[in-house]
Design a protein around this motif. Structure first.
Motif, PDB file in Angstrom:
ATOM      1  N   GLY A  87      21.148  48.602  74.295  1.00  0.00           N
ATOM      2  CA  GLY A  87      20.461  49.854  74.614  1.00  0.00           C
ATOM      3  C   GLY A  87      19.970  50.600  73.395  1.00  0.00           C
ATOM      4  N   GLU A  88      19.743  49.871  72.280  1.00  0.00           N
ATOM      5  CA  GLU A  88      19.338  50.521  71.039  1.00  0.00           C
ATOM      6  C   GLU A  88      17.849  50.356  70.737  1.00  0.00           C
ATOM      7  N   GLU A  89      17.114  49.641  71.610  1.00  0.00           N
ATOM      8  CA  GLU A  89      15.675  49.474  71.420  1.00  0.00           C
ATOM      9  C   GLU A  89      14.923  50.382  72.379  1.00  0.00           C
ATOM     10  N   LYS A  90      13.898  51.053  71.872  1.00  0.00           N
ATOM     11  CA  LYS A  90      13.081  51.928  72.706  1.00  0.00           C
ATOM     12  C   LYS A  90      12.050  51.113  73.482  1.00  0.00           C
ATOM     13  N   LYS A 104      15.106  53.729  76.875  1.00  0.00           N
ATOM     14  CA  LYS A 104      15.603  52.499  76.273  1.00  0.00           C
ATOM     15  C   LYS A 104      14.989  51.282  76.956  1.00  0.00           C
ATOM     16  N   ALA A 105      14.704  50.258  76.178  1.00  0.00           N
ATOM     17  CA  ALA A 105      14.178  49.018  76.746  1.00  0.00           C
ATOM     18  C   ALA A 105      15.252  48.383  77.626  1.00  0.00           C
ATOM     19  N   THR A 225      23.229  51.378  83.612  1.00  0.00           N
ATOM     20  CA  THR A 225      23.882  52.056  82.493  1.00  0.00           C
ATOM     21  C   THR A 225      23.064  51.943  81.221  1.00  0.00           C
ATOM     22  N   GLN A 226      21.951  51.202  81.271  1.00  0.00           N
ATOM     23  CA  GLN A 226      21.186  50.961  80.053  1.00  0.00           C
ATOM     24  C   GLN A 226      20.077  51.985  79.836  1.00  0.00           C
ATOM     25  N   CYS A 239      16.594  47.328  86.140  1.00  0.00           N
ATOM     26  CA  CYS A 239      15.361  46.585  85.942  1.00  0.00           C
ATOM     27  C   CYS A 239      15.700  45.121  85.657  1.00  0.00           C
ATOM     28  N   ASP A 240      15.020  44.221  86.339  1.00  0.00           N
ATOM     29  CA  ASP A 240      15.273  42.792  86.165  1.00  0.00           C
ATOM     30  C   ASP A 240      14.418  42.289  85.011  1.00  0.00           C
ATOM     31  N   VAL A 241      15.053  41.776  83.959  1.00  0.00           N
ATOM     32  CA  VAL A 241      14.348  41.268  82.780  1.00  0.00           C
ATOM     33  C   VAL A 241      14.726  39.813  82.574  1.00  0.00           C
TER      34      VAL A 241
END
Length: 315
Positions: A87-90, A104-105, A225-226, A239-241
Motif C-alpha cells: 500500500g505504499e504506491e500511489k 493507493k494503488a 484494507t489497501q 479491486c481485482d488486480v
C-alpha cells in the motif's frame, strides 16, 4: 344502447388497469442495472537474458537465463510490486479528483506466468521481494500460451546473422511483421502469437470473472484494507488486480489487443514495446471489448492514457 356503452367503457377500463398491473409488476421484478466490474491487469516482461545480451533471437527456445543485470532488473520491479502490495504506491489516477490521485494503488490478487525459464526466474525474484511483506504475491498459474513468439529456425541464432543470411524474411519482419513466414513458408509467427494472445485474454478474464462470481456466491464480503479511497468501478469490494509475467512479443500482442488495436501495429511503434522488466497497467471492465485506460508503471511511471487516445492506431 346505454348498456352497450357502459359495457364498452368497463372493458376499456379493465384493459388500462391490466396494463398498469403489468408495468408495476415488471418494474418490481426487473433486476437492478449494475456497472461492469473494472479490473486491473499488469503485464510485465522478463529481465535481461544472456541471449538478449549476445543479440540472439530467443523465441520459444528455453535455454536462456537471466544475466546479473537481468536479476537486478527483476529485483527493481520486485521492489515496485512489494511497495504496491504494502500500500505504499500511489495510484496516480486522474479519475475522481484529488482523492483519487492520492489513493493507493490496489494490490495484486491473482498472478499468471509463462512456463519459460526466464519468466520463472523473473517471477521468483519479484516474489522474493514481496515475501517479507504482509501481502506476498500468490503462486502463479503457469499457462503454456503465455510463451514468447515462436521464431522457428531463427531461434538461438545471432540477429546480425539472420539479417545477412535471411535478409528477405528479416525485412518482412521489420516492415510488415504479420506477413512473415518461416519454416519454408508454412508458419506465420506473428499471427500465431496474436492468436495465442487472444486465447490468453479469454482465459485470464474468464478466470477473473469466475473467481469474482465464486466470491460473491459464497456470501463473504472482502474488506478493502489497501485503499484510502474507492476507485471507479470498485464499489464495496477489493479491486481485482491480475499480474501477468510474459515476454516482449507476447506482451505487446496482449497490450494492443486490450486497446482494440489491430495486429498491423505489432512492432510498428515503441509506444507499445516492452523493455526488459517493463510493466504496464491496464484497466478493463468485464464484458467490454476494449480497456478503459492504460499506463506504464515501471521502470518509469507515466500518466493514465484513455483508450480513445490510441484511436489513430485502431482498425
Amino acid at each position: 344502447m346505454f348498456r352497450f356503452r357502459m359495457l364498452r367503457h368497463c372493458l376499456l377500463l379493465l384493459g388500462v388497469m391490466a396494463k398498469l398491473i403489468m408495468v408495476t409488476s415488471s418494474s418490481q421484478t426487473a433486476p437492478p442495472q449494475t456497472k461492469p466490474k473494472l479490473r486491473r491487469y499488469l503485464i510485465a516482461r522478463h529481465g535481461e537474458t544472456n541471449f538478449n545480451k549476445e543479440g540472439r533471437e530467443q523465441g520459444t527456445l528455453d535455454t536462456s537465463v537471466l544475466t546479473f543485470d537481468g536479476i537486478s532488473q527483476a529485483a527493481a520491479l520486485g521492489v515496485y510490486i512489494a511497495r504496491r502490495q504494502a500500500g505504499e504506491e500511489k495510484d496516480g489516477s486522474a479519475v475522481g479528483g484529488a482523492a483519487a490521485i492520492s489513493a493507493k494503488a490496489p494490490a495484486i490478487t491473482r498472478t499468471w506466468c509463462s512456463p519459460m525459464t526466464r519468466c520463472r526466474q523473473t517471477y521468483a525474484a519479484i516474489s522474493g521481494c514481496t515475501s517479507s511483506y504482509s501481502r506476498p504475491l500468490p503462486n502463479p498459474t503457469v499457462r503454456l500460451d503465455l510463451r514468447e513468439i515462436d521464431l522457428s529456425e531463427w531461434q538461438g541464432r545471432l540477429t546480425r546473422e539472420i539479417m545477412e543470411q535471411d535478409s528477405d524474411n528479416w525485412n518482412t519482419f521489420k516492415k510488415n511483421p504479420k506477413m512473415l513466414r518461416l519454416d519454408s513458408g508454412r508458419f506465420a509467427p506473428v499471427l500465431d502469437c496474436w492468436e495465442r494472445g487472444l486465447a490468453n485474454w479469454n482465459a485470464i478474464r474468464s478466470d477473473a470473472r469466475a473467481a469474482g462470481t465464486e466470491k460473491s456466491s459464497s456470501g463473504s464480503k472482502v474488506t478493502d484494507t489497501q485503499h484510502d479511497h474507492p476507485k471507479e468501478g470498485e464499489e464495496d469490494g477489493e479491486c481485482d488486480v491480475i499480474f501477468i509475467m510474459c515476454h516482449g512479443g507476447m506482451g505487446q500482442c496482449m497490450l494492443l489487443q486490450s486497446l482494440g488495436i489491430d495486429v498491423d501495429m505489432f512492432r510498428k511503434s515503441r509506444d507499445y514495446a516492452f523493455d526488459n522488466c517493463g510493466c504496464v497497467e491496464i484497466e478493463w471492465a468485464d464484458g467490454e471489448k476494449c480497456a478503459t485506460r492504460w499506463r506504464r508503471v515501471h521502470p518509469v511511471a507515466t500518466e493514465w492514457q484513455s483508450t480513445s487516445s490510441s484511436f489513430v492506431h485502431r482498425r
